[in-house]
Design an enzyme around this catalytic site. Structure first.
Site, PDB file in Angstrom:
ATOM      1  N   GLY A   1       4.288 133.271  15.562  1.00  0.00           N
ATOM      2  CA  GLY A   1       4.282 132.041  14.796  1.00  0.00           C
ATOM      3  C   GLY A   1       5.640 131.473  14.465  1.00  0.00           C
ATOM      4  N   GLY A   2       6.720 132.169  14.744  1.00  0.00           N
ATOM      5  CA  GLY A   2       8.034 131.658  14.391  1.00  0.00           C
ATOM      6  C   GLY A   2       8.881 131.460  15.621  1.00  0.00           C
TER       7      GLY A   2
ATOM      8  CG  PHE B   1      27.588 130.275  -0.302  1.00  0.00           C
ATOM      9  CD1 PHE B   1      27.824 129.845   0.994  1.00  0.00           C
ATOM     10  CD2 PHE B   1      26.326 130.736  -0.624  1.00  0.00           C
ATOM     11  CE1 PHE B   1      26.826 129.855   1.937  1.00  0.00           C
ATOM     12  CE2 PHE B   1      25.317 130.753   0.315  1.00  0.00           C
ATOM     13  CZ  PHE B   1      25.570 130.315   1.600  1.00  0.00           C
TER      14      PHE B   1
ATOM     15  CG  ASP C   1      18.483 132.267  -6.655  1.00  0.00           C
ATOM     16  OD1 ASP C   1      17.652 133.203  -6.706  1.00  0.00           O
ATOM     17  OD2 ASP C   1      19.704 132.451  -6.667  1.00  0.00           O
TER      18      ASP C   1
END
Length: 605
Positions: A115-116, A328, A436
């Site tokens: 499916g991906g 990040f 998040d």
């Protein structure tokens, strides 16, 4: 006006710096590295062996590295399965001279789980050991769709072979993605490095990761299945550039020189055109012209700071001003133009995340969302926020230097946070999904009013309506992610689920993942613990066992039961069965109406 020799020298210097900075400059890899794979619900050892391309015995080859697994058919969710893989010196497809250490694992298509066919779907199977962005950078397929059939994706997982400048003793390293509550120091102690001297050594292997919690990858020396450390191979590592890198510098500086000549010609042509048409000077445009022209980004609402101003305010980004570290970038405290600020510093590789957060925070303005003051795009990427001076909710619940929160304060924090999310979900077009939400991303001001923070870092997604679901890369924090998130499905109900976990945290002062010992093998989620309590013959009595003991029984039992029931609705396994944030706000407002908030004027420290 222009000196061609100077341009050539500058071009070569720029190319050398770019090549040196863009990779490790490795000359060779090592035959073995180990990945710490987070074992999630639905995984099994056969699946892990398949996606790591382990032949010759399949999952049996994993057992020597995991002596604690006595039954291959039963592995506790939350355990780390250690997986061996070769660590090679690789080059980026777009810049072969830029070398770095990573495992290049051939991933067969179509995907084992089916499916991906995107980098997001592939990365989702590796439990934060790699990312979709990293796969895109290290493979030739376009990001939108990876062809099936006999094709394959090289899954790149960063690794370490050691560093002779740190220690010759260690040549076998564990690649370990941090999950919520984990730090470099806690993981190092788990693998036998706990003395001050040992911790200093581990920090030298992981610069910039000291004290970082729940984000990023760390490298820890480990023993082989025989219980021995592998010494570093002599001459196997180093920072000198490889022959390919040197060749890359030569090619790059010639290419840059040619481009510079072309730019000079175009510059003179443009000047003539400018004089003829009386057009304004290009110096009037900002560094974010392209970004500001993109749909929805309105940087004129924020102040553009200069690099010099930020550099001086943080005293050269000194450790005294550093207040946080994320996946990040770093966060610094500074006073800018008379206002206390928190400055997030990101590398240029985080441009997409920077623009995403800039786009959102120039659109949304709410009392319960952290305020963006400005930005800077010189040398690095900077976002400047209002400084919230009372820490985050997680710190207060874990009482790291703070007194316990009263019941009334907890209810008010829940309502404030819910209102911030309701604004994102109900009052903004298009709708935004935070992705998040957790106690560490809920900041508290001096009056204990809550503000939601950390919108960027690729954790914000636009969707067209409340019912629409968008397939994207997996993002978030373990313990707060709903079942559908593992497949990249995102809707506002992802935030609702995470908010339900925060409600459980407010009740219990426990972390989203509860460990009954120092080992990760005995871990349970708050969702499981509370569902178990609410399903007990006497829910009130079972719930009392989970309520934060620091409250000392000073809370209304019926209100605690209502909040627990609301959290259970928010964390329903089926997204469609979860309430909207508007419904959550209404429920919490009813609770606050029945809760004595007079002690909100008292702020314990």
């Amino acid at each position: 006006m222009f000196s061609l020799p100077a341009l050539l020298i500058g071009a070569c210097a720029f190319a050398a710096a770019a090549v040196a900075a863009s990779g490790d400059g490795c000359r060779a890899g090592c035959s073995l590295a180990i990945a710490a794979y987070y074992f999630s619900e639905g995984s099994n050892l056969t699946f892990i062996a398949t996606i790591f391309a382990i032949g010759g015995g399949g999952y049996q080859a994993l057992l020597p590295y995991n002596p604690a697994i006595t039954n291959p058919d039963y592995v506790v969710t939350g355990d780390r399965v250690l997986v061996p893989f070769p660590c090679s010196c690789l080059g980026l497809p777009a810049a072969p001279a830029s070398t770095f250490l990573a495992g290049a694992i051939p991933y067969p298509l179509p995907l084992p789980r089916g499916g991906g066919d995107t980098y997001d779907a592939v990365a989702a199977n590796y439990a934060d050991l790699t990312t979709a962005a990293w796969l895109e950078a290290t493979n030739a397929y376009p990001p939108g769709r990876i062809p099936g059939g006999d094709g394959r994706v090289n899954v790149t997982i960063n690794c370490s072979c050691g560093d002779e400048r740190v220690s010759p003793r260690y040549g076998l390293f564990l690649t370990y993605p941090l999950w919520d509550g984990e730090t470099l120091e806690s993981v190092a102690a788990q693998y036998g490095f706990s003395s001050p001297a040992e911790m200093e050594l581990i920090r030298r292997y992981n610069p910039g990761m000291g004290g970082v919690s729940g984000k990023g990858i760390v490298f820890i020396p480990v023993k082989d299945p025989n219980g021995s450390y592998h010494p570093l191979k002599s001459g196997g590592m180093g920072n000198s550039l490889s022959g390919g890198a040197i060749a890359g510098i030569v090619i790059a500086c010639i290419a840059i020189f040619i481009v510079a000549i072309w730019l000079i010609i175009m510059f003179y042509r443009w000047q003539k055109f400018r004089k003829a048409t009386s057009r304004p000077s290009p110096e009037e445009t900002s560094h974010l012209d392209d970004a500001s022209q993109a749909e929805g980004i309105k940087v004129e609402r924020s102040i553009e700071f200069s690099y010099e101003e930020i550099f001086n305010a943080t005293q050269g980004f000194s450790m005294e001003h550093k207040i946080g570290q994320g996946g990040f970038g770093s966060v610094y405290y500074a006073e800018l133009r008379g206002e206390k600020t928190a400055i997030k510093k990101m590398g240029m590789q985080a441009t997409q995340e920077f623009l995403a957060e800039l786009k959102v925070l120039t659109h949304v303005h709410h009392l319960n969302l952290v305020r963006l003051i400005g930005y800077c795009v010189e040398n690095c990427l900077f976002l400047v926020y209002e400084f919230i001076d009372n820490g985050n909710l997680s710190q207060h619940l874990q009482r790291t230097g703070y007194a316990p929160l009263s019941w009334a304060t907890r209810v008010q924090i829940a309502l404030d946070s819910a209102r911030g999310l309701e604004y994102l979900h109900e009052h903004v077009v298009p709708v935004y999904v935070h992705r998040d939400i957790k106690s560490a991303n809920i900041l508290l001001d001096k009056d204990f009013r809550a503000k939601i923070a950390d919108f960027g870092l690729a954790k914000l997604t636009e969707v067209g309506s409340m019912s629409q679901s968008l397939s994207t890369r997996v993002a978030g924090t373990f313990g707060y992610m709903p079942p559908e998130a593992r497949y990249g499905e995102v809707s506002p109900k992802v935030d609702v689920y995470a908010f339900g976990v925060v409600l459980y945290e407010l009740l219990s002062a426990k972390q989203a993942i509860v460990r009954s010992s120092e080992s990760v093998s005995e871990s349970k989620g708050l969702v499981f613990l509370f569902e178990e309590a609410l399903s007990a013959p006497n829910p009130t009595e079972a719930l009392d066992e989970l309520i934060d003991p620091s409250l000392q029984g000073d809370y209304p039992v019926d209100s605690a039961l209502k909040i627990a029931s609301l959290a259970k609705s928010c964390t329903h396994e089926e997204p469609g069965m979860r309430p909207t944030m508007r419904s959550v706000v209404v429920a919490l407002m009813a609770l606050t109406a029945n809760t004595d908030l007079r002690d909100m004027d008292y702020h314990p420290f």
